[in-house]
Design a protein around this motif. Structure first.
Motif, short mmCIF file in Angstrom:
data_model
loop_
_atom_site.label_atom_id
_atom_site.label_comp_id
_atom_site.label_asym_id
_atom_site.label_seq_id
_atom_site.Cartn_x
_atom_site.Cartn_y
_atom_site.Cartn_z
N LEU A 194 -6.99 3.24 4.60
CA LEU A 194 -6.57 2.34 3.53
C LEU A 194 -7.66 1.37 3.10
N LYS A 195 -8.46 0.91 4.03
CA LYS A 195 -9.51 -0.07 3.70
C LYS A 195 -10.54 0.50 2.73
N ASP A 196 -10.64 1.83 2.70
CA ASP A 196 -11.63 2.46 1.82
C ASP A 196 -11.17 2.50 0.36
N ILE A 197 -9.92 2.18 0.12
CA ILE A 197 -9.35 2.30 -1.23
C ILE A 197 -9.40 0.94 -1.91
N GLU A 198 -10.25 0.81 -2.91
CA GLU A 198 -10.51 -0.48 -3.53
C GLU A 198 -10.04 -0.56 -4.98
N ARG A 199 -9.36 0.44 -5.45
CA ARG A 199 -8.90 0.43 -6.85
C ARG A 199 -7.72 -0.52 -7.03
N ASP A 200 -7.51 -0.97 -8.27
CA ASP A 200 -6.34 -1.78 -8.59
C ASP A 200 -5.08 -1.04 -8.12
N CYS A 201 -4.15 -1.79 -7.53
CA CYS A 201 -2.99 -1.14 -6.90
C CYS A 201 -1.69 -1.84 -7.25
N LEU A 202 -0.73 -1.07 -7.71
CA LEU A 202 0.64 -1.53 -7.96
C LEU A 202 1.56 -0.84 -6.96
N ILE A 203 2.39 -1.63 -6.27
CA ILE A 203 3.40 -1.10 -5.35
C ILE A 203 4.77 -1.50 -5.87
N VAL A 204 5.65 -0.52 -6.05
CA VAL A 204 7.03 -0.78 -6.47
C VAL A 204 7.95 -0.12 -5.44
N HIS A 205 8.83 -0.92 -4.84
CA HIS A 205 9.66 -0.42 -3.74
C HIS A 205 11.03 -1.08 -3.79
N ALA A 206 12.06 -0.33 -3.47
CA ALA A 206 13.42 -0.88 -3.40
C ALA A 206 13.67 -1.49 -2.03
N ILE A 207 14.27 -2.66 -2.01
CA ILE A 207 14.53 -3.31 -0.73
C ILE A 207 15.59 -2.56 0.07
N ASP A 208 16.42 -1.74 -0.60
CA ASP A 208 17.45 -0.95 0.09
C ASP A 208 17.09 0.53 0.15
N ASP A 209 15.81 0.86 0.06
CA ASP A 209 15.37 2.26 0.11
C ASP A 209 15.91 2.91 1.38
N GLU A 210 16.68 3.98 1.20
CA GLU A 210 17.32 4.61 2.36
C GLU A 210 16.42 5.65 3.02
N THR A 211 15.30 6.00 2.39
CA THR A 211 14.39 7.01 2.93
C THR A 211 13.17 6.41 3.59
N SER A 212 12.54 5.47 2.91
CA SER A 212 11.36 4.79 3.46
C SER A 212 11.58 3.29 3.36
#
Length: 295
Positions: A194-212
């Motif tokens: 992960l430290k090698d990845i320096e590109r702009d990053c957007l994370i979108v996640h559900a707080i009730d995600d039943e899978t992850s």
């Protein structure tokens, strides 16, 4: 001639590669692709050999190679190319961007490095062991309700589709044990790089995600090397956020992030950037300063 799943925009210099979930199909990303295309982004949802439904299973290294080839095809046509992945496709997107650091940005939707949501069966931890038994070629994980959907009407529609076919708009009816094993290998590879990845990053996640669980998103946010990172939490969706109640929110946030990332890059390069708000102007100046310090 363009690959299946490609929506071309002749007024854009920005292509977006969209990667669906494990053993699934471009149907998962169709709404997002059409929205982005309507916002003048070119989009491509490739069928990846060894990863997508209907293709012969292959090791995760081949998944990455296929994704890189799709990226390069877009890069031949567009000045900028960003990558967006859903579920295990988000892990694949990270592995791709590590191989292609020239990517503009990476967007991680329902990022899955561990299948640790509240609906995952208790015996999930045993599957890595079962993989090395004769059950390897016979056992399949079968999807069950809620199928990644908080929207009950859509969930009922998908349940009917799962009875008729092996694939639906929110994924496959089942996933083989070898595919899950290779997904675990891919996740382990991503965690350590992960430290090698320096590109702009957007994370979108559900707080009730039943899978992850949200732990997946928090782990990446805490360890990725990106200098420009945004995390958005959803409260009215489950895992399949490109189809569930907040799919419009997801699409709008992705388009906004892509525009902001491109504008920030132009600002860092000294280009003439149209400023749409004072807040954006401040952000662009901050990012440009960070860029100069890193040179």
């Amino acid at each position: 001639m363009h690959a299946p799943g490609t929506l071309v925009s002749d007024v854009s210099d920005h292509g977006v590669l969209l990667l669906h979930g494990l053993s699934s199909s471009p149907l998962e990303m169709r709404f997002l692709a059409r929205y982005l295309n309507g916002q003048n982004f070119a989009t491509c949802i490739p069928v990846l050999e060894g990863y997508s439904a209907g293709t012969a299973e292959q090791p995760m290294e081949q998944w990455i190679d296929a994704a890189v080839a799709a990226f390069d095809s877009l890069a031949d046509r567009y000045r900028r190319v960003s990558v967006c992945g859903l579920s295990m496709g988000a892990a694949l997107a990270l592995a791709l961007v590590r191989r292609r650091p020239k990517a503009q940005a990476v967007m991680l939707l329902s990022l899955t490095l561990s299948y640790d949501g509240w609906a995952i069966p208790w015996y999930r931890f045993l599957l890595d062991w079962v993989y090395y038994t004769p059950m390897r070629s016979r056992w399949r994980y079968r999807e069950r309700e809620p199928f990644g959907l908080r929207n009950e009407a859509l969930r009922a529609k998908v349940a009917r589709a799962m009875q008729r076919s092996t694939i639906s708009e929110v994924g496959p009816a089942s996933i083989s044990l070898p595919a899950l094993h290779e997904a675990s290998r891919l996740a382990a590879f991503v965690r350590t790089n992960l430290k090698d990845i320096e590109r702009d990053c957007l994370i979108v996640h559900a707080i009730d995600d039943e899978t992850s669980s949200p732990h997946n998103a928090r782990f990446v946010a805490a360890n990725i090397g990106a200098s420009f990172l945004r995390t958005i939490w959803l409260d009215d969706s489950y895992h399949m956020i490109t189809s569930d109640n907040e799919r419009e929110v997801v699409a709008r946030e992705c388009a906004s992030f892509l525009r902001e990332s491109a504008a920030a890059s132009d600002a860092a390069a000294g280009g003439d950037v149209p400023v749409v708000s004072r807040a954006l102007a401040r952000r662009l100046r901050q990012l440009a300063a960070v860029g100069r310090e890193r040179v």
